[in-house]
Design an enzyme around this catalytic site. Structure first.
Site, PDB file in Angstrom:
ATOM      1  N   GLU A 171     -10.930   0.571  -4.251  1.00  0.00           N
ATOM      2  CA  GLU A 171     -10.597   0.885  -3.016  1.00  0.00           C
ATOM      3  C   GLU A 171      -9.349   1.935  -3.245  1.00  0.00           C
ATOM      4  OE1 GLU A 171      -8.730  -2.543  -1.182  1.00  0.00           O
ATOM      5  OE2 GLU A 171      -7.686  -3.222  -3.005  1.00  0.00           O
ATOM      6  N   ASP A 206       0.874  -1.430  -0.057  1.00  0.00           N
ATOM      7  CA  ASP A 206       0.139  -0.121   0.005  1.00  0.00           C
ATOM      8  C   ASP A 206       0.762   1.270   0.011  1.00  0.00           C
ATOM      9  OD1 ASP A 206      -1.954  -1.761   0.429  1.00  0.00           O
ATOM     10  OD2 ASP A 206      -2.149  -1.644   2.459  1.00  0.00           O
TER      11      ASP A 206
END
Length: 563
Positions: free
Chosen positions: A195, A22
């Protein structure tokens, strides 16, 4: 005459190997920074620095103390998807992160926080709670001075599109006031699993970058744009501009995030997605994104999700495109630099038990109540078992390559079977290998044993147990392409095998369905009275030889799957 092919030039991905998912990239002046997720591990949010995008140093963490509470957090919960940004007005760093507390029956209990600092090394502010609407929240600084939180609103209702919509909320850090959420986007592609929203502004347009397709083999990075911050947003006509699985597919409302059916044997990097954009000082554009490297011949990503870098460009129509043909991530990028040296990956404990930023603990920070650096080494007091989600005495570092050698020397005097100390290859509280010194009534002496814990087993399996003499013990772990081999020796004695080579592929995201990666660490357990102390006089993980990433031409579908 034949000539050997010229080796690829440039920097080799991943730029942050091992569990570093991430990524959020930002630039301030001539300096670049990347923040990565840490989940249930502390310190929280790894912060990396570079001056050339090629050479990265872990310079610290955003949260090193008890300002967040992760005790009891389930595996792969905790601190998700940090977003690092720089305020263009005053140069202050802002960091937004999610704490995932529960994912029971697909209802996600999550809180989002903002912290800030004038320097990347801190001090960072106290966490300011901003919302619980969903996860992967990010912060956008508009050129009119306004600030916007952008988040995936997690949808829990049957009959509504899953996982939900991207929402925007106006945010004032001076007052902490957060505006009402406005739904602005439901996905650029049809891959679903929307997302990781990030907002950018270029030539007067707002660009919304998202991850779509799940955080597995169908993962991707997509783009949409609008004339106003709250839309309406126009989707990129080609869909994902970065993905390891370029074939179109429909995955809206599809709940599986791993999607192994989209494994692409032609992709140099797998699971490419969750991107973040930065412009370099020379005017080039780059996307930092997560990626994974399965063990050759499998889809077992034992190192977890890593951070890679790709160069992109703006085309004449105002969309981002890879600088190489097609959307697939490249193993090599056009940056001066060499492969990461194996010595650059080495991690060791310093003199008097000193710990570098590469060491981590589970769900609570390392503190003197159970772990002390002393002249004789690192003194660790045993507490809960490695299965606990509360008070685990484990100090560990990420496994960052498929081949490694770890070694530690320690002394411990257990008097009961429920006391133990040793070295562990660890994924989570249900999946680990533990080479531990304990006490056995059967042998009426200390013993060393190799214990395996797996989700599929009803109890821990003791693979081998041997009596040992009193005194210090050295344990060695060799990790090689998904096999773990432990050995031990007494002080100044010969090496003894401990259980032979054990398959460690069961400790991967793809088998466990988790989000982290393997760690190697020192652990002490005491279910008798929480008083057993072990002193680790040294600990090191070394990567002695450059690994062959393409060791098998046959990149077939998994040979190791969930039992």
């Amino acid at each position: 005459m034949t000539f050997a092919p010229e080796p690829p030039r440039g920097l080799r991905n991943p730029i942050l190997p091992g569990f570093n998912p991430d990524p959020s990239i930002a630039r301030r002046g001539d300096d670049y920074y990347i923040a990565t997720s840490t989940f249930e591990w502390l310190p929280a949010v790894q912060l990396h620095h570079s001056t050339d995008l090629a050479h990265w140093e872990l310079v610290g963490h955003a949260i090193t103390d008890r300002r967040i509470d992760l005790r009891g957090i389930h595996p792969s919960g905790g601190v998700w998807a940090p977003c690092l940004s720089v305020d263009p007005e005053d140069g202050r760093f802002y960091l937004v992160f999610s704490i995932m507390k529960s994912q029971t029956v697909d209802v996600f209990d999550v809180d989002n926080f903002v912290i800030w600092a004038d320097e990347i090394t801190g001090p960072w502010s106290e966490p300011l709670y901003v919302n619980s609407v969903g996860f992967d929240s990010s912060l956008f600084h508009d050129d009119d001075g306004s600030k916007w939180l952008v988040t995936l609103e997690w949808e829990t209702r049957p009959g509504y599109q899953h996982p939900g919509s991207i929402v925007a909320q106006r945010f004032d850090p001076a007052t902490g006031e957060v505006g009402a959420p406005v739904r602005i986007h439901q996905g650029t592609s049809d891959r679903g699993a929307l997302e990781a929203p990030h907002l950018y502004k270029r030539d007067g347009r707002y660009y919304l970058m998202t991850a779509e397709g799940g955080t597995g083999y169908g993962h991707s990075v997509c783009l949409a744009r609008a004339e106003r911050v709250c839309g309406p947003y126009e989707s990129d006509p080609i869909g994902p501009f970065l993905t390891s699985a370029p074939q179109p597919y429909f995955g809206r409302d599809y709940r599986d995030f791993l999607r192994p059916e989209f494994f692409n044997p032609d992709a140099p990097m797998q699971k490419a997605g969750h991107g973040s954009l930065v412009e370099s000082t020379d005017g080039r554009w780059w996307v930092a994104h997560l990626s994974s490297r399965p063990l050759p011949g499998t889809t077992s990503c034992v190192l977890g999700r890593e951070t890679s870098l790709q160069e992109v460009r703006w085309n004449d129509d105002g969309w981002l495109r890879m600088t190489t043909p097609g959307p697939m991530p490249q193993e090599y990028v056009d940056l001066p630099g060499e492969d990461i040296s194996t010595s650059d990956l080495d991690v060791e404990m310093g003199a008097a038990g000193a710990l570098s930023p590469h060491f981590a603990s589970l769900r609570a920070p390392i503190d003197p109540s159970w772990c002390v650096s002393a002249p004789e080494g690192l003194r660790v007091r045993g507490r809960d078992s490695l299965h606990s989600r509360f008070d685990v005495s484990l100090v560990a570092t990420r496994l960052r390559a498929f081949t490694a050698v770890a070694e530690t020397t320690f002394e411990a005097a257990p008097v009961r079977y429920s006391q133990a100390a040793g070295m562990t290859l660890f994924y989570d509280d249900r999946n680990f290998l533990f080479a531990r010194v304990s006490w056995s009534e059967q042998y009426e002496s200390r013993t060393i044993a190799l214990v395996r814990a797996r989700t599929v087993d009803e109890f821990d399996e003791v693979l081998v147990e041997q009596p040992i003499p009193d005194g210090p013990v050295t344990v060695r772990l060799q990790v090689d392409q998904g096999l773990a081999t432990f050995a031990w020796r007494p002080e100044a004695g010969a090496w003894h095998d401990l259980g032979g080579s054990v398959d460690s592929q069961f400790m991967s995201d793809d088998v466990i369905r988790g989000f982290t990666g393997q760690f190697i660490g020192m652990a002490v357990v005491d279910a008798l009275g929480k008083s057993l102390e072990a002193t680790f006089t040294d600990f090191a993980v070394r990567y002695p030889a450059a690994e062959v990433r393409d060791a098998a031409d046959d990149r077939r579908l998994p040979t190791h799957t969930t039992p």
